[in-house]
Design a protein around this motif. Structure first.
Motif, short mmCIF file in Angstrom:
data_model
loop_
_atom_site.label_atom_id
_atom_site.label_comp_id
_atom_site.label_asym_id
_atom_site.label_seq_id
_atom_site.Cartn_x
_atom_site.Cartn_y
_atom_site.Cartn_z
N ARG A 97 0.84 -1.19 0.00
CA ARG A 97 0.00 0.00 0.00
C ARG A 97 0.88 1.25 0.00
NH1 ARG A 97 -5.31 1.32 2.24
NH2 ARG A 97 -5.17 3.23 3.41
N SER A 102 1.18 5.49 0.57
CA SER A 102 0.50 6.60 1.24
C SER A 102 1.38 7.84 1.18
CB SER A 102 0.16 6.24 2.69
OG SER A 102 1.33 6.03 3.44
N GLN A 103 0.72 8.98 1.33
CA GLN A 103 1.43 10.26 1.29
C GLN A 103 0.61 11.29 2.07
OE1 GLN A 103 2.89 11.53 -2.57
NE2 GLN A 103 2.31 13.64 -2.12
N ASP A 104 1.28 11.98 2.99
CA ASP A 104 0.64 13.09 3.70
C ASP A 104 0.58 14.29 2.77
OD1 ASP A 104 0.23 11.94 6.30
OD2 ASP A 104 2.41 12.04 6.59
N LEU A 127 -4.39 12.40 4.37
CA LEU A 127 -3.55 11.29 3.95
C LEU A 127 -4.13 10.70 2.67
CD1 LEU A 127 -1.19 9.30 4.71
CD2 LEU A 127 -2.97 7.85 5.71
N ALA A 152 -3.96 7.48 0.16
CA ALA A 152 -3.52 6.09 0.22
C ALA A 152 -3.99 5.36 -1.03
CB ALA A 152 -4.05 5.41 1.47
N TYR A 153 -3.18 4.41 -1.45
CA TYR A 153 -3.50 3.59 -2.63
C TYR A 153 -3.18 2.15 -2.30
CZ TYR A 153 -3.50 1.82 -7.41
OH TYR A 153 -3.77 1.11 -8.55
N ASP A 154 -4.18 1.30 -2.44
CA ASP A 154 -4.02 -0.12 -2.18
C ASP A 154 -4.13 -0.86 -3.51
OD1 ASP A 154 -4.19 -2.78 -1.43
OD2 ASP A 154 -5.60 -2.41 0.21
N GLU A 157 -7.71 6.60 -1.68
CA GLU A 157 -8.40 6.92 -0.43
C GLU A 157 -7.89 8.25 0.12
OE1 GLU A 157 -7.98 5.19 4.01
OE2 GLU A 157 -8.60 3.72 2.50
N THR A 197 -8.14 10.52 3.53
CA THR A 197 -8.57 10.50 4.93
C THR A 197 -8.19 11.85 5.53
OG1 THR A 197 -8.15 8.12 5.05
CG2 THR A 197 -8.38 9.30 7.14
N ARG A 211 -13.34 9.47 5.58
CA ARG A 211 -12.63 8.69 4.57
C ARG A 211 -13.45 8.69 3.29
NH1 ARG A 211 -13.21 2.92 4.09
NH2 ARG A 211 -11.71 2.22 2.57
#
Length: 142
Positions: free
Chosen positions: A9, A11-13, A31, A33-35, A43, A45, A54
């Motif tokens: 997964r 993620s990046q702030d 945040l 996110a990529y799954d 995503e 959040t 979310r």
């Protein structure tokens, strides 16, 4: 069962800029996110420690929204310029509980989306059905 390992997964702030009720710009930490097991969605959040929000947004919608107006319904995206003259993407989130209009640096969004495209290129999105069944049922398929 597919024994191929799935990429992890990503993620990046990021910081979303919003306008408050008085028209002042405020920063909203978020945040991204990529799954890879859900390769079509990104995503977002954000929120307060007392509760987060979310949203799953189509990766193609975000890619399109960097250069052209995109989306319909709950999430809209379009290119813009921020208060400092830098490229930005406006994101409008709508729900029965309200609406939030925010913007995000095109550079930050583009950097994140480029990373997702490295993991799962456009047109190569797939769902591992064995993994999906396993995650839904808590059992391993043979």
């Amino acid at each position: 069962m597919n024994q191929q390992s799935m990429p992890r997964r990503l993620s990046q702030d990021v910081t979303l800029q919003c306008l408050d009720a008085r028209g002042r710009s405020i920063d909203l930490p978020a945040l991204l996110a990529y799954d890879p097991t859900d390769p079509w969605a990104v995503e977002f959040t954000f929120g307060r420690p007392s509760g987060t929000v979310r949203w799953l947004i189509g990766r193609d919608l975000l890619l399109s929204g960097m250069t052209d107006p995109a989306g319909e319904g709950d999430v809209l995206a379009w290119p813009s310029i921020d208060e400092y003259g830098r490229a930005a993407v406006v994101l409008e989130f709508s729900s029965p509980h309200g609406r939030l209009v925010t913007q995000l640096s095109t550079r930050d969004l583009g950097s994140f989306l480029t990373r997702t495209l490295t993991v799962v290129p456009r047109g190569e999105e797939r769902i591992d059905l064995d993994l999906l069944v396993e995650s839904l049922t808590g059992s391993q398929t043979q």
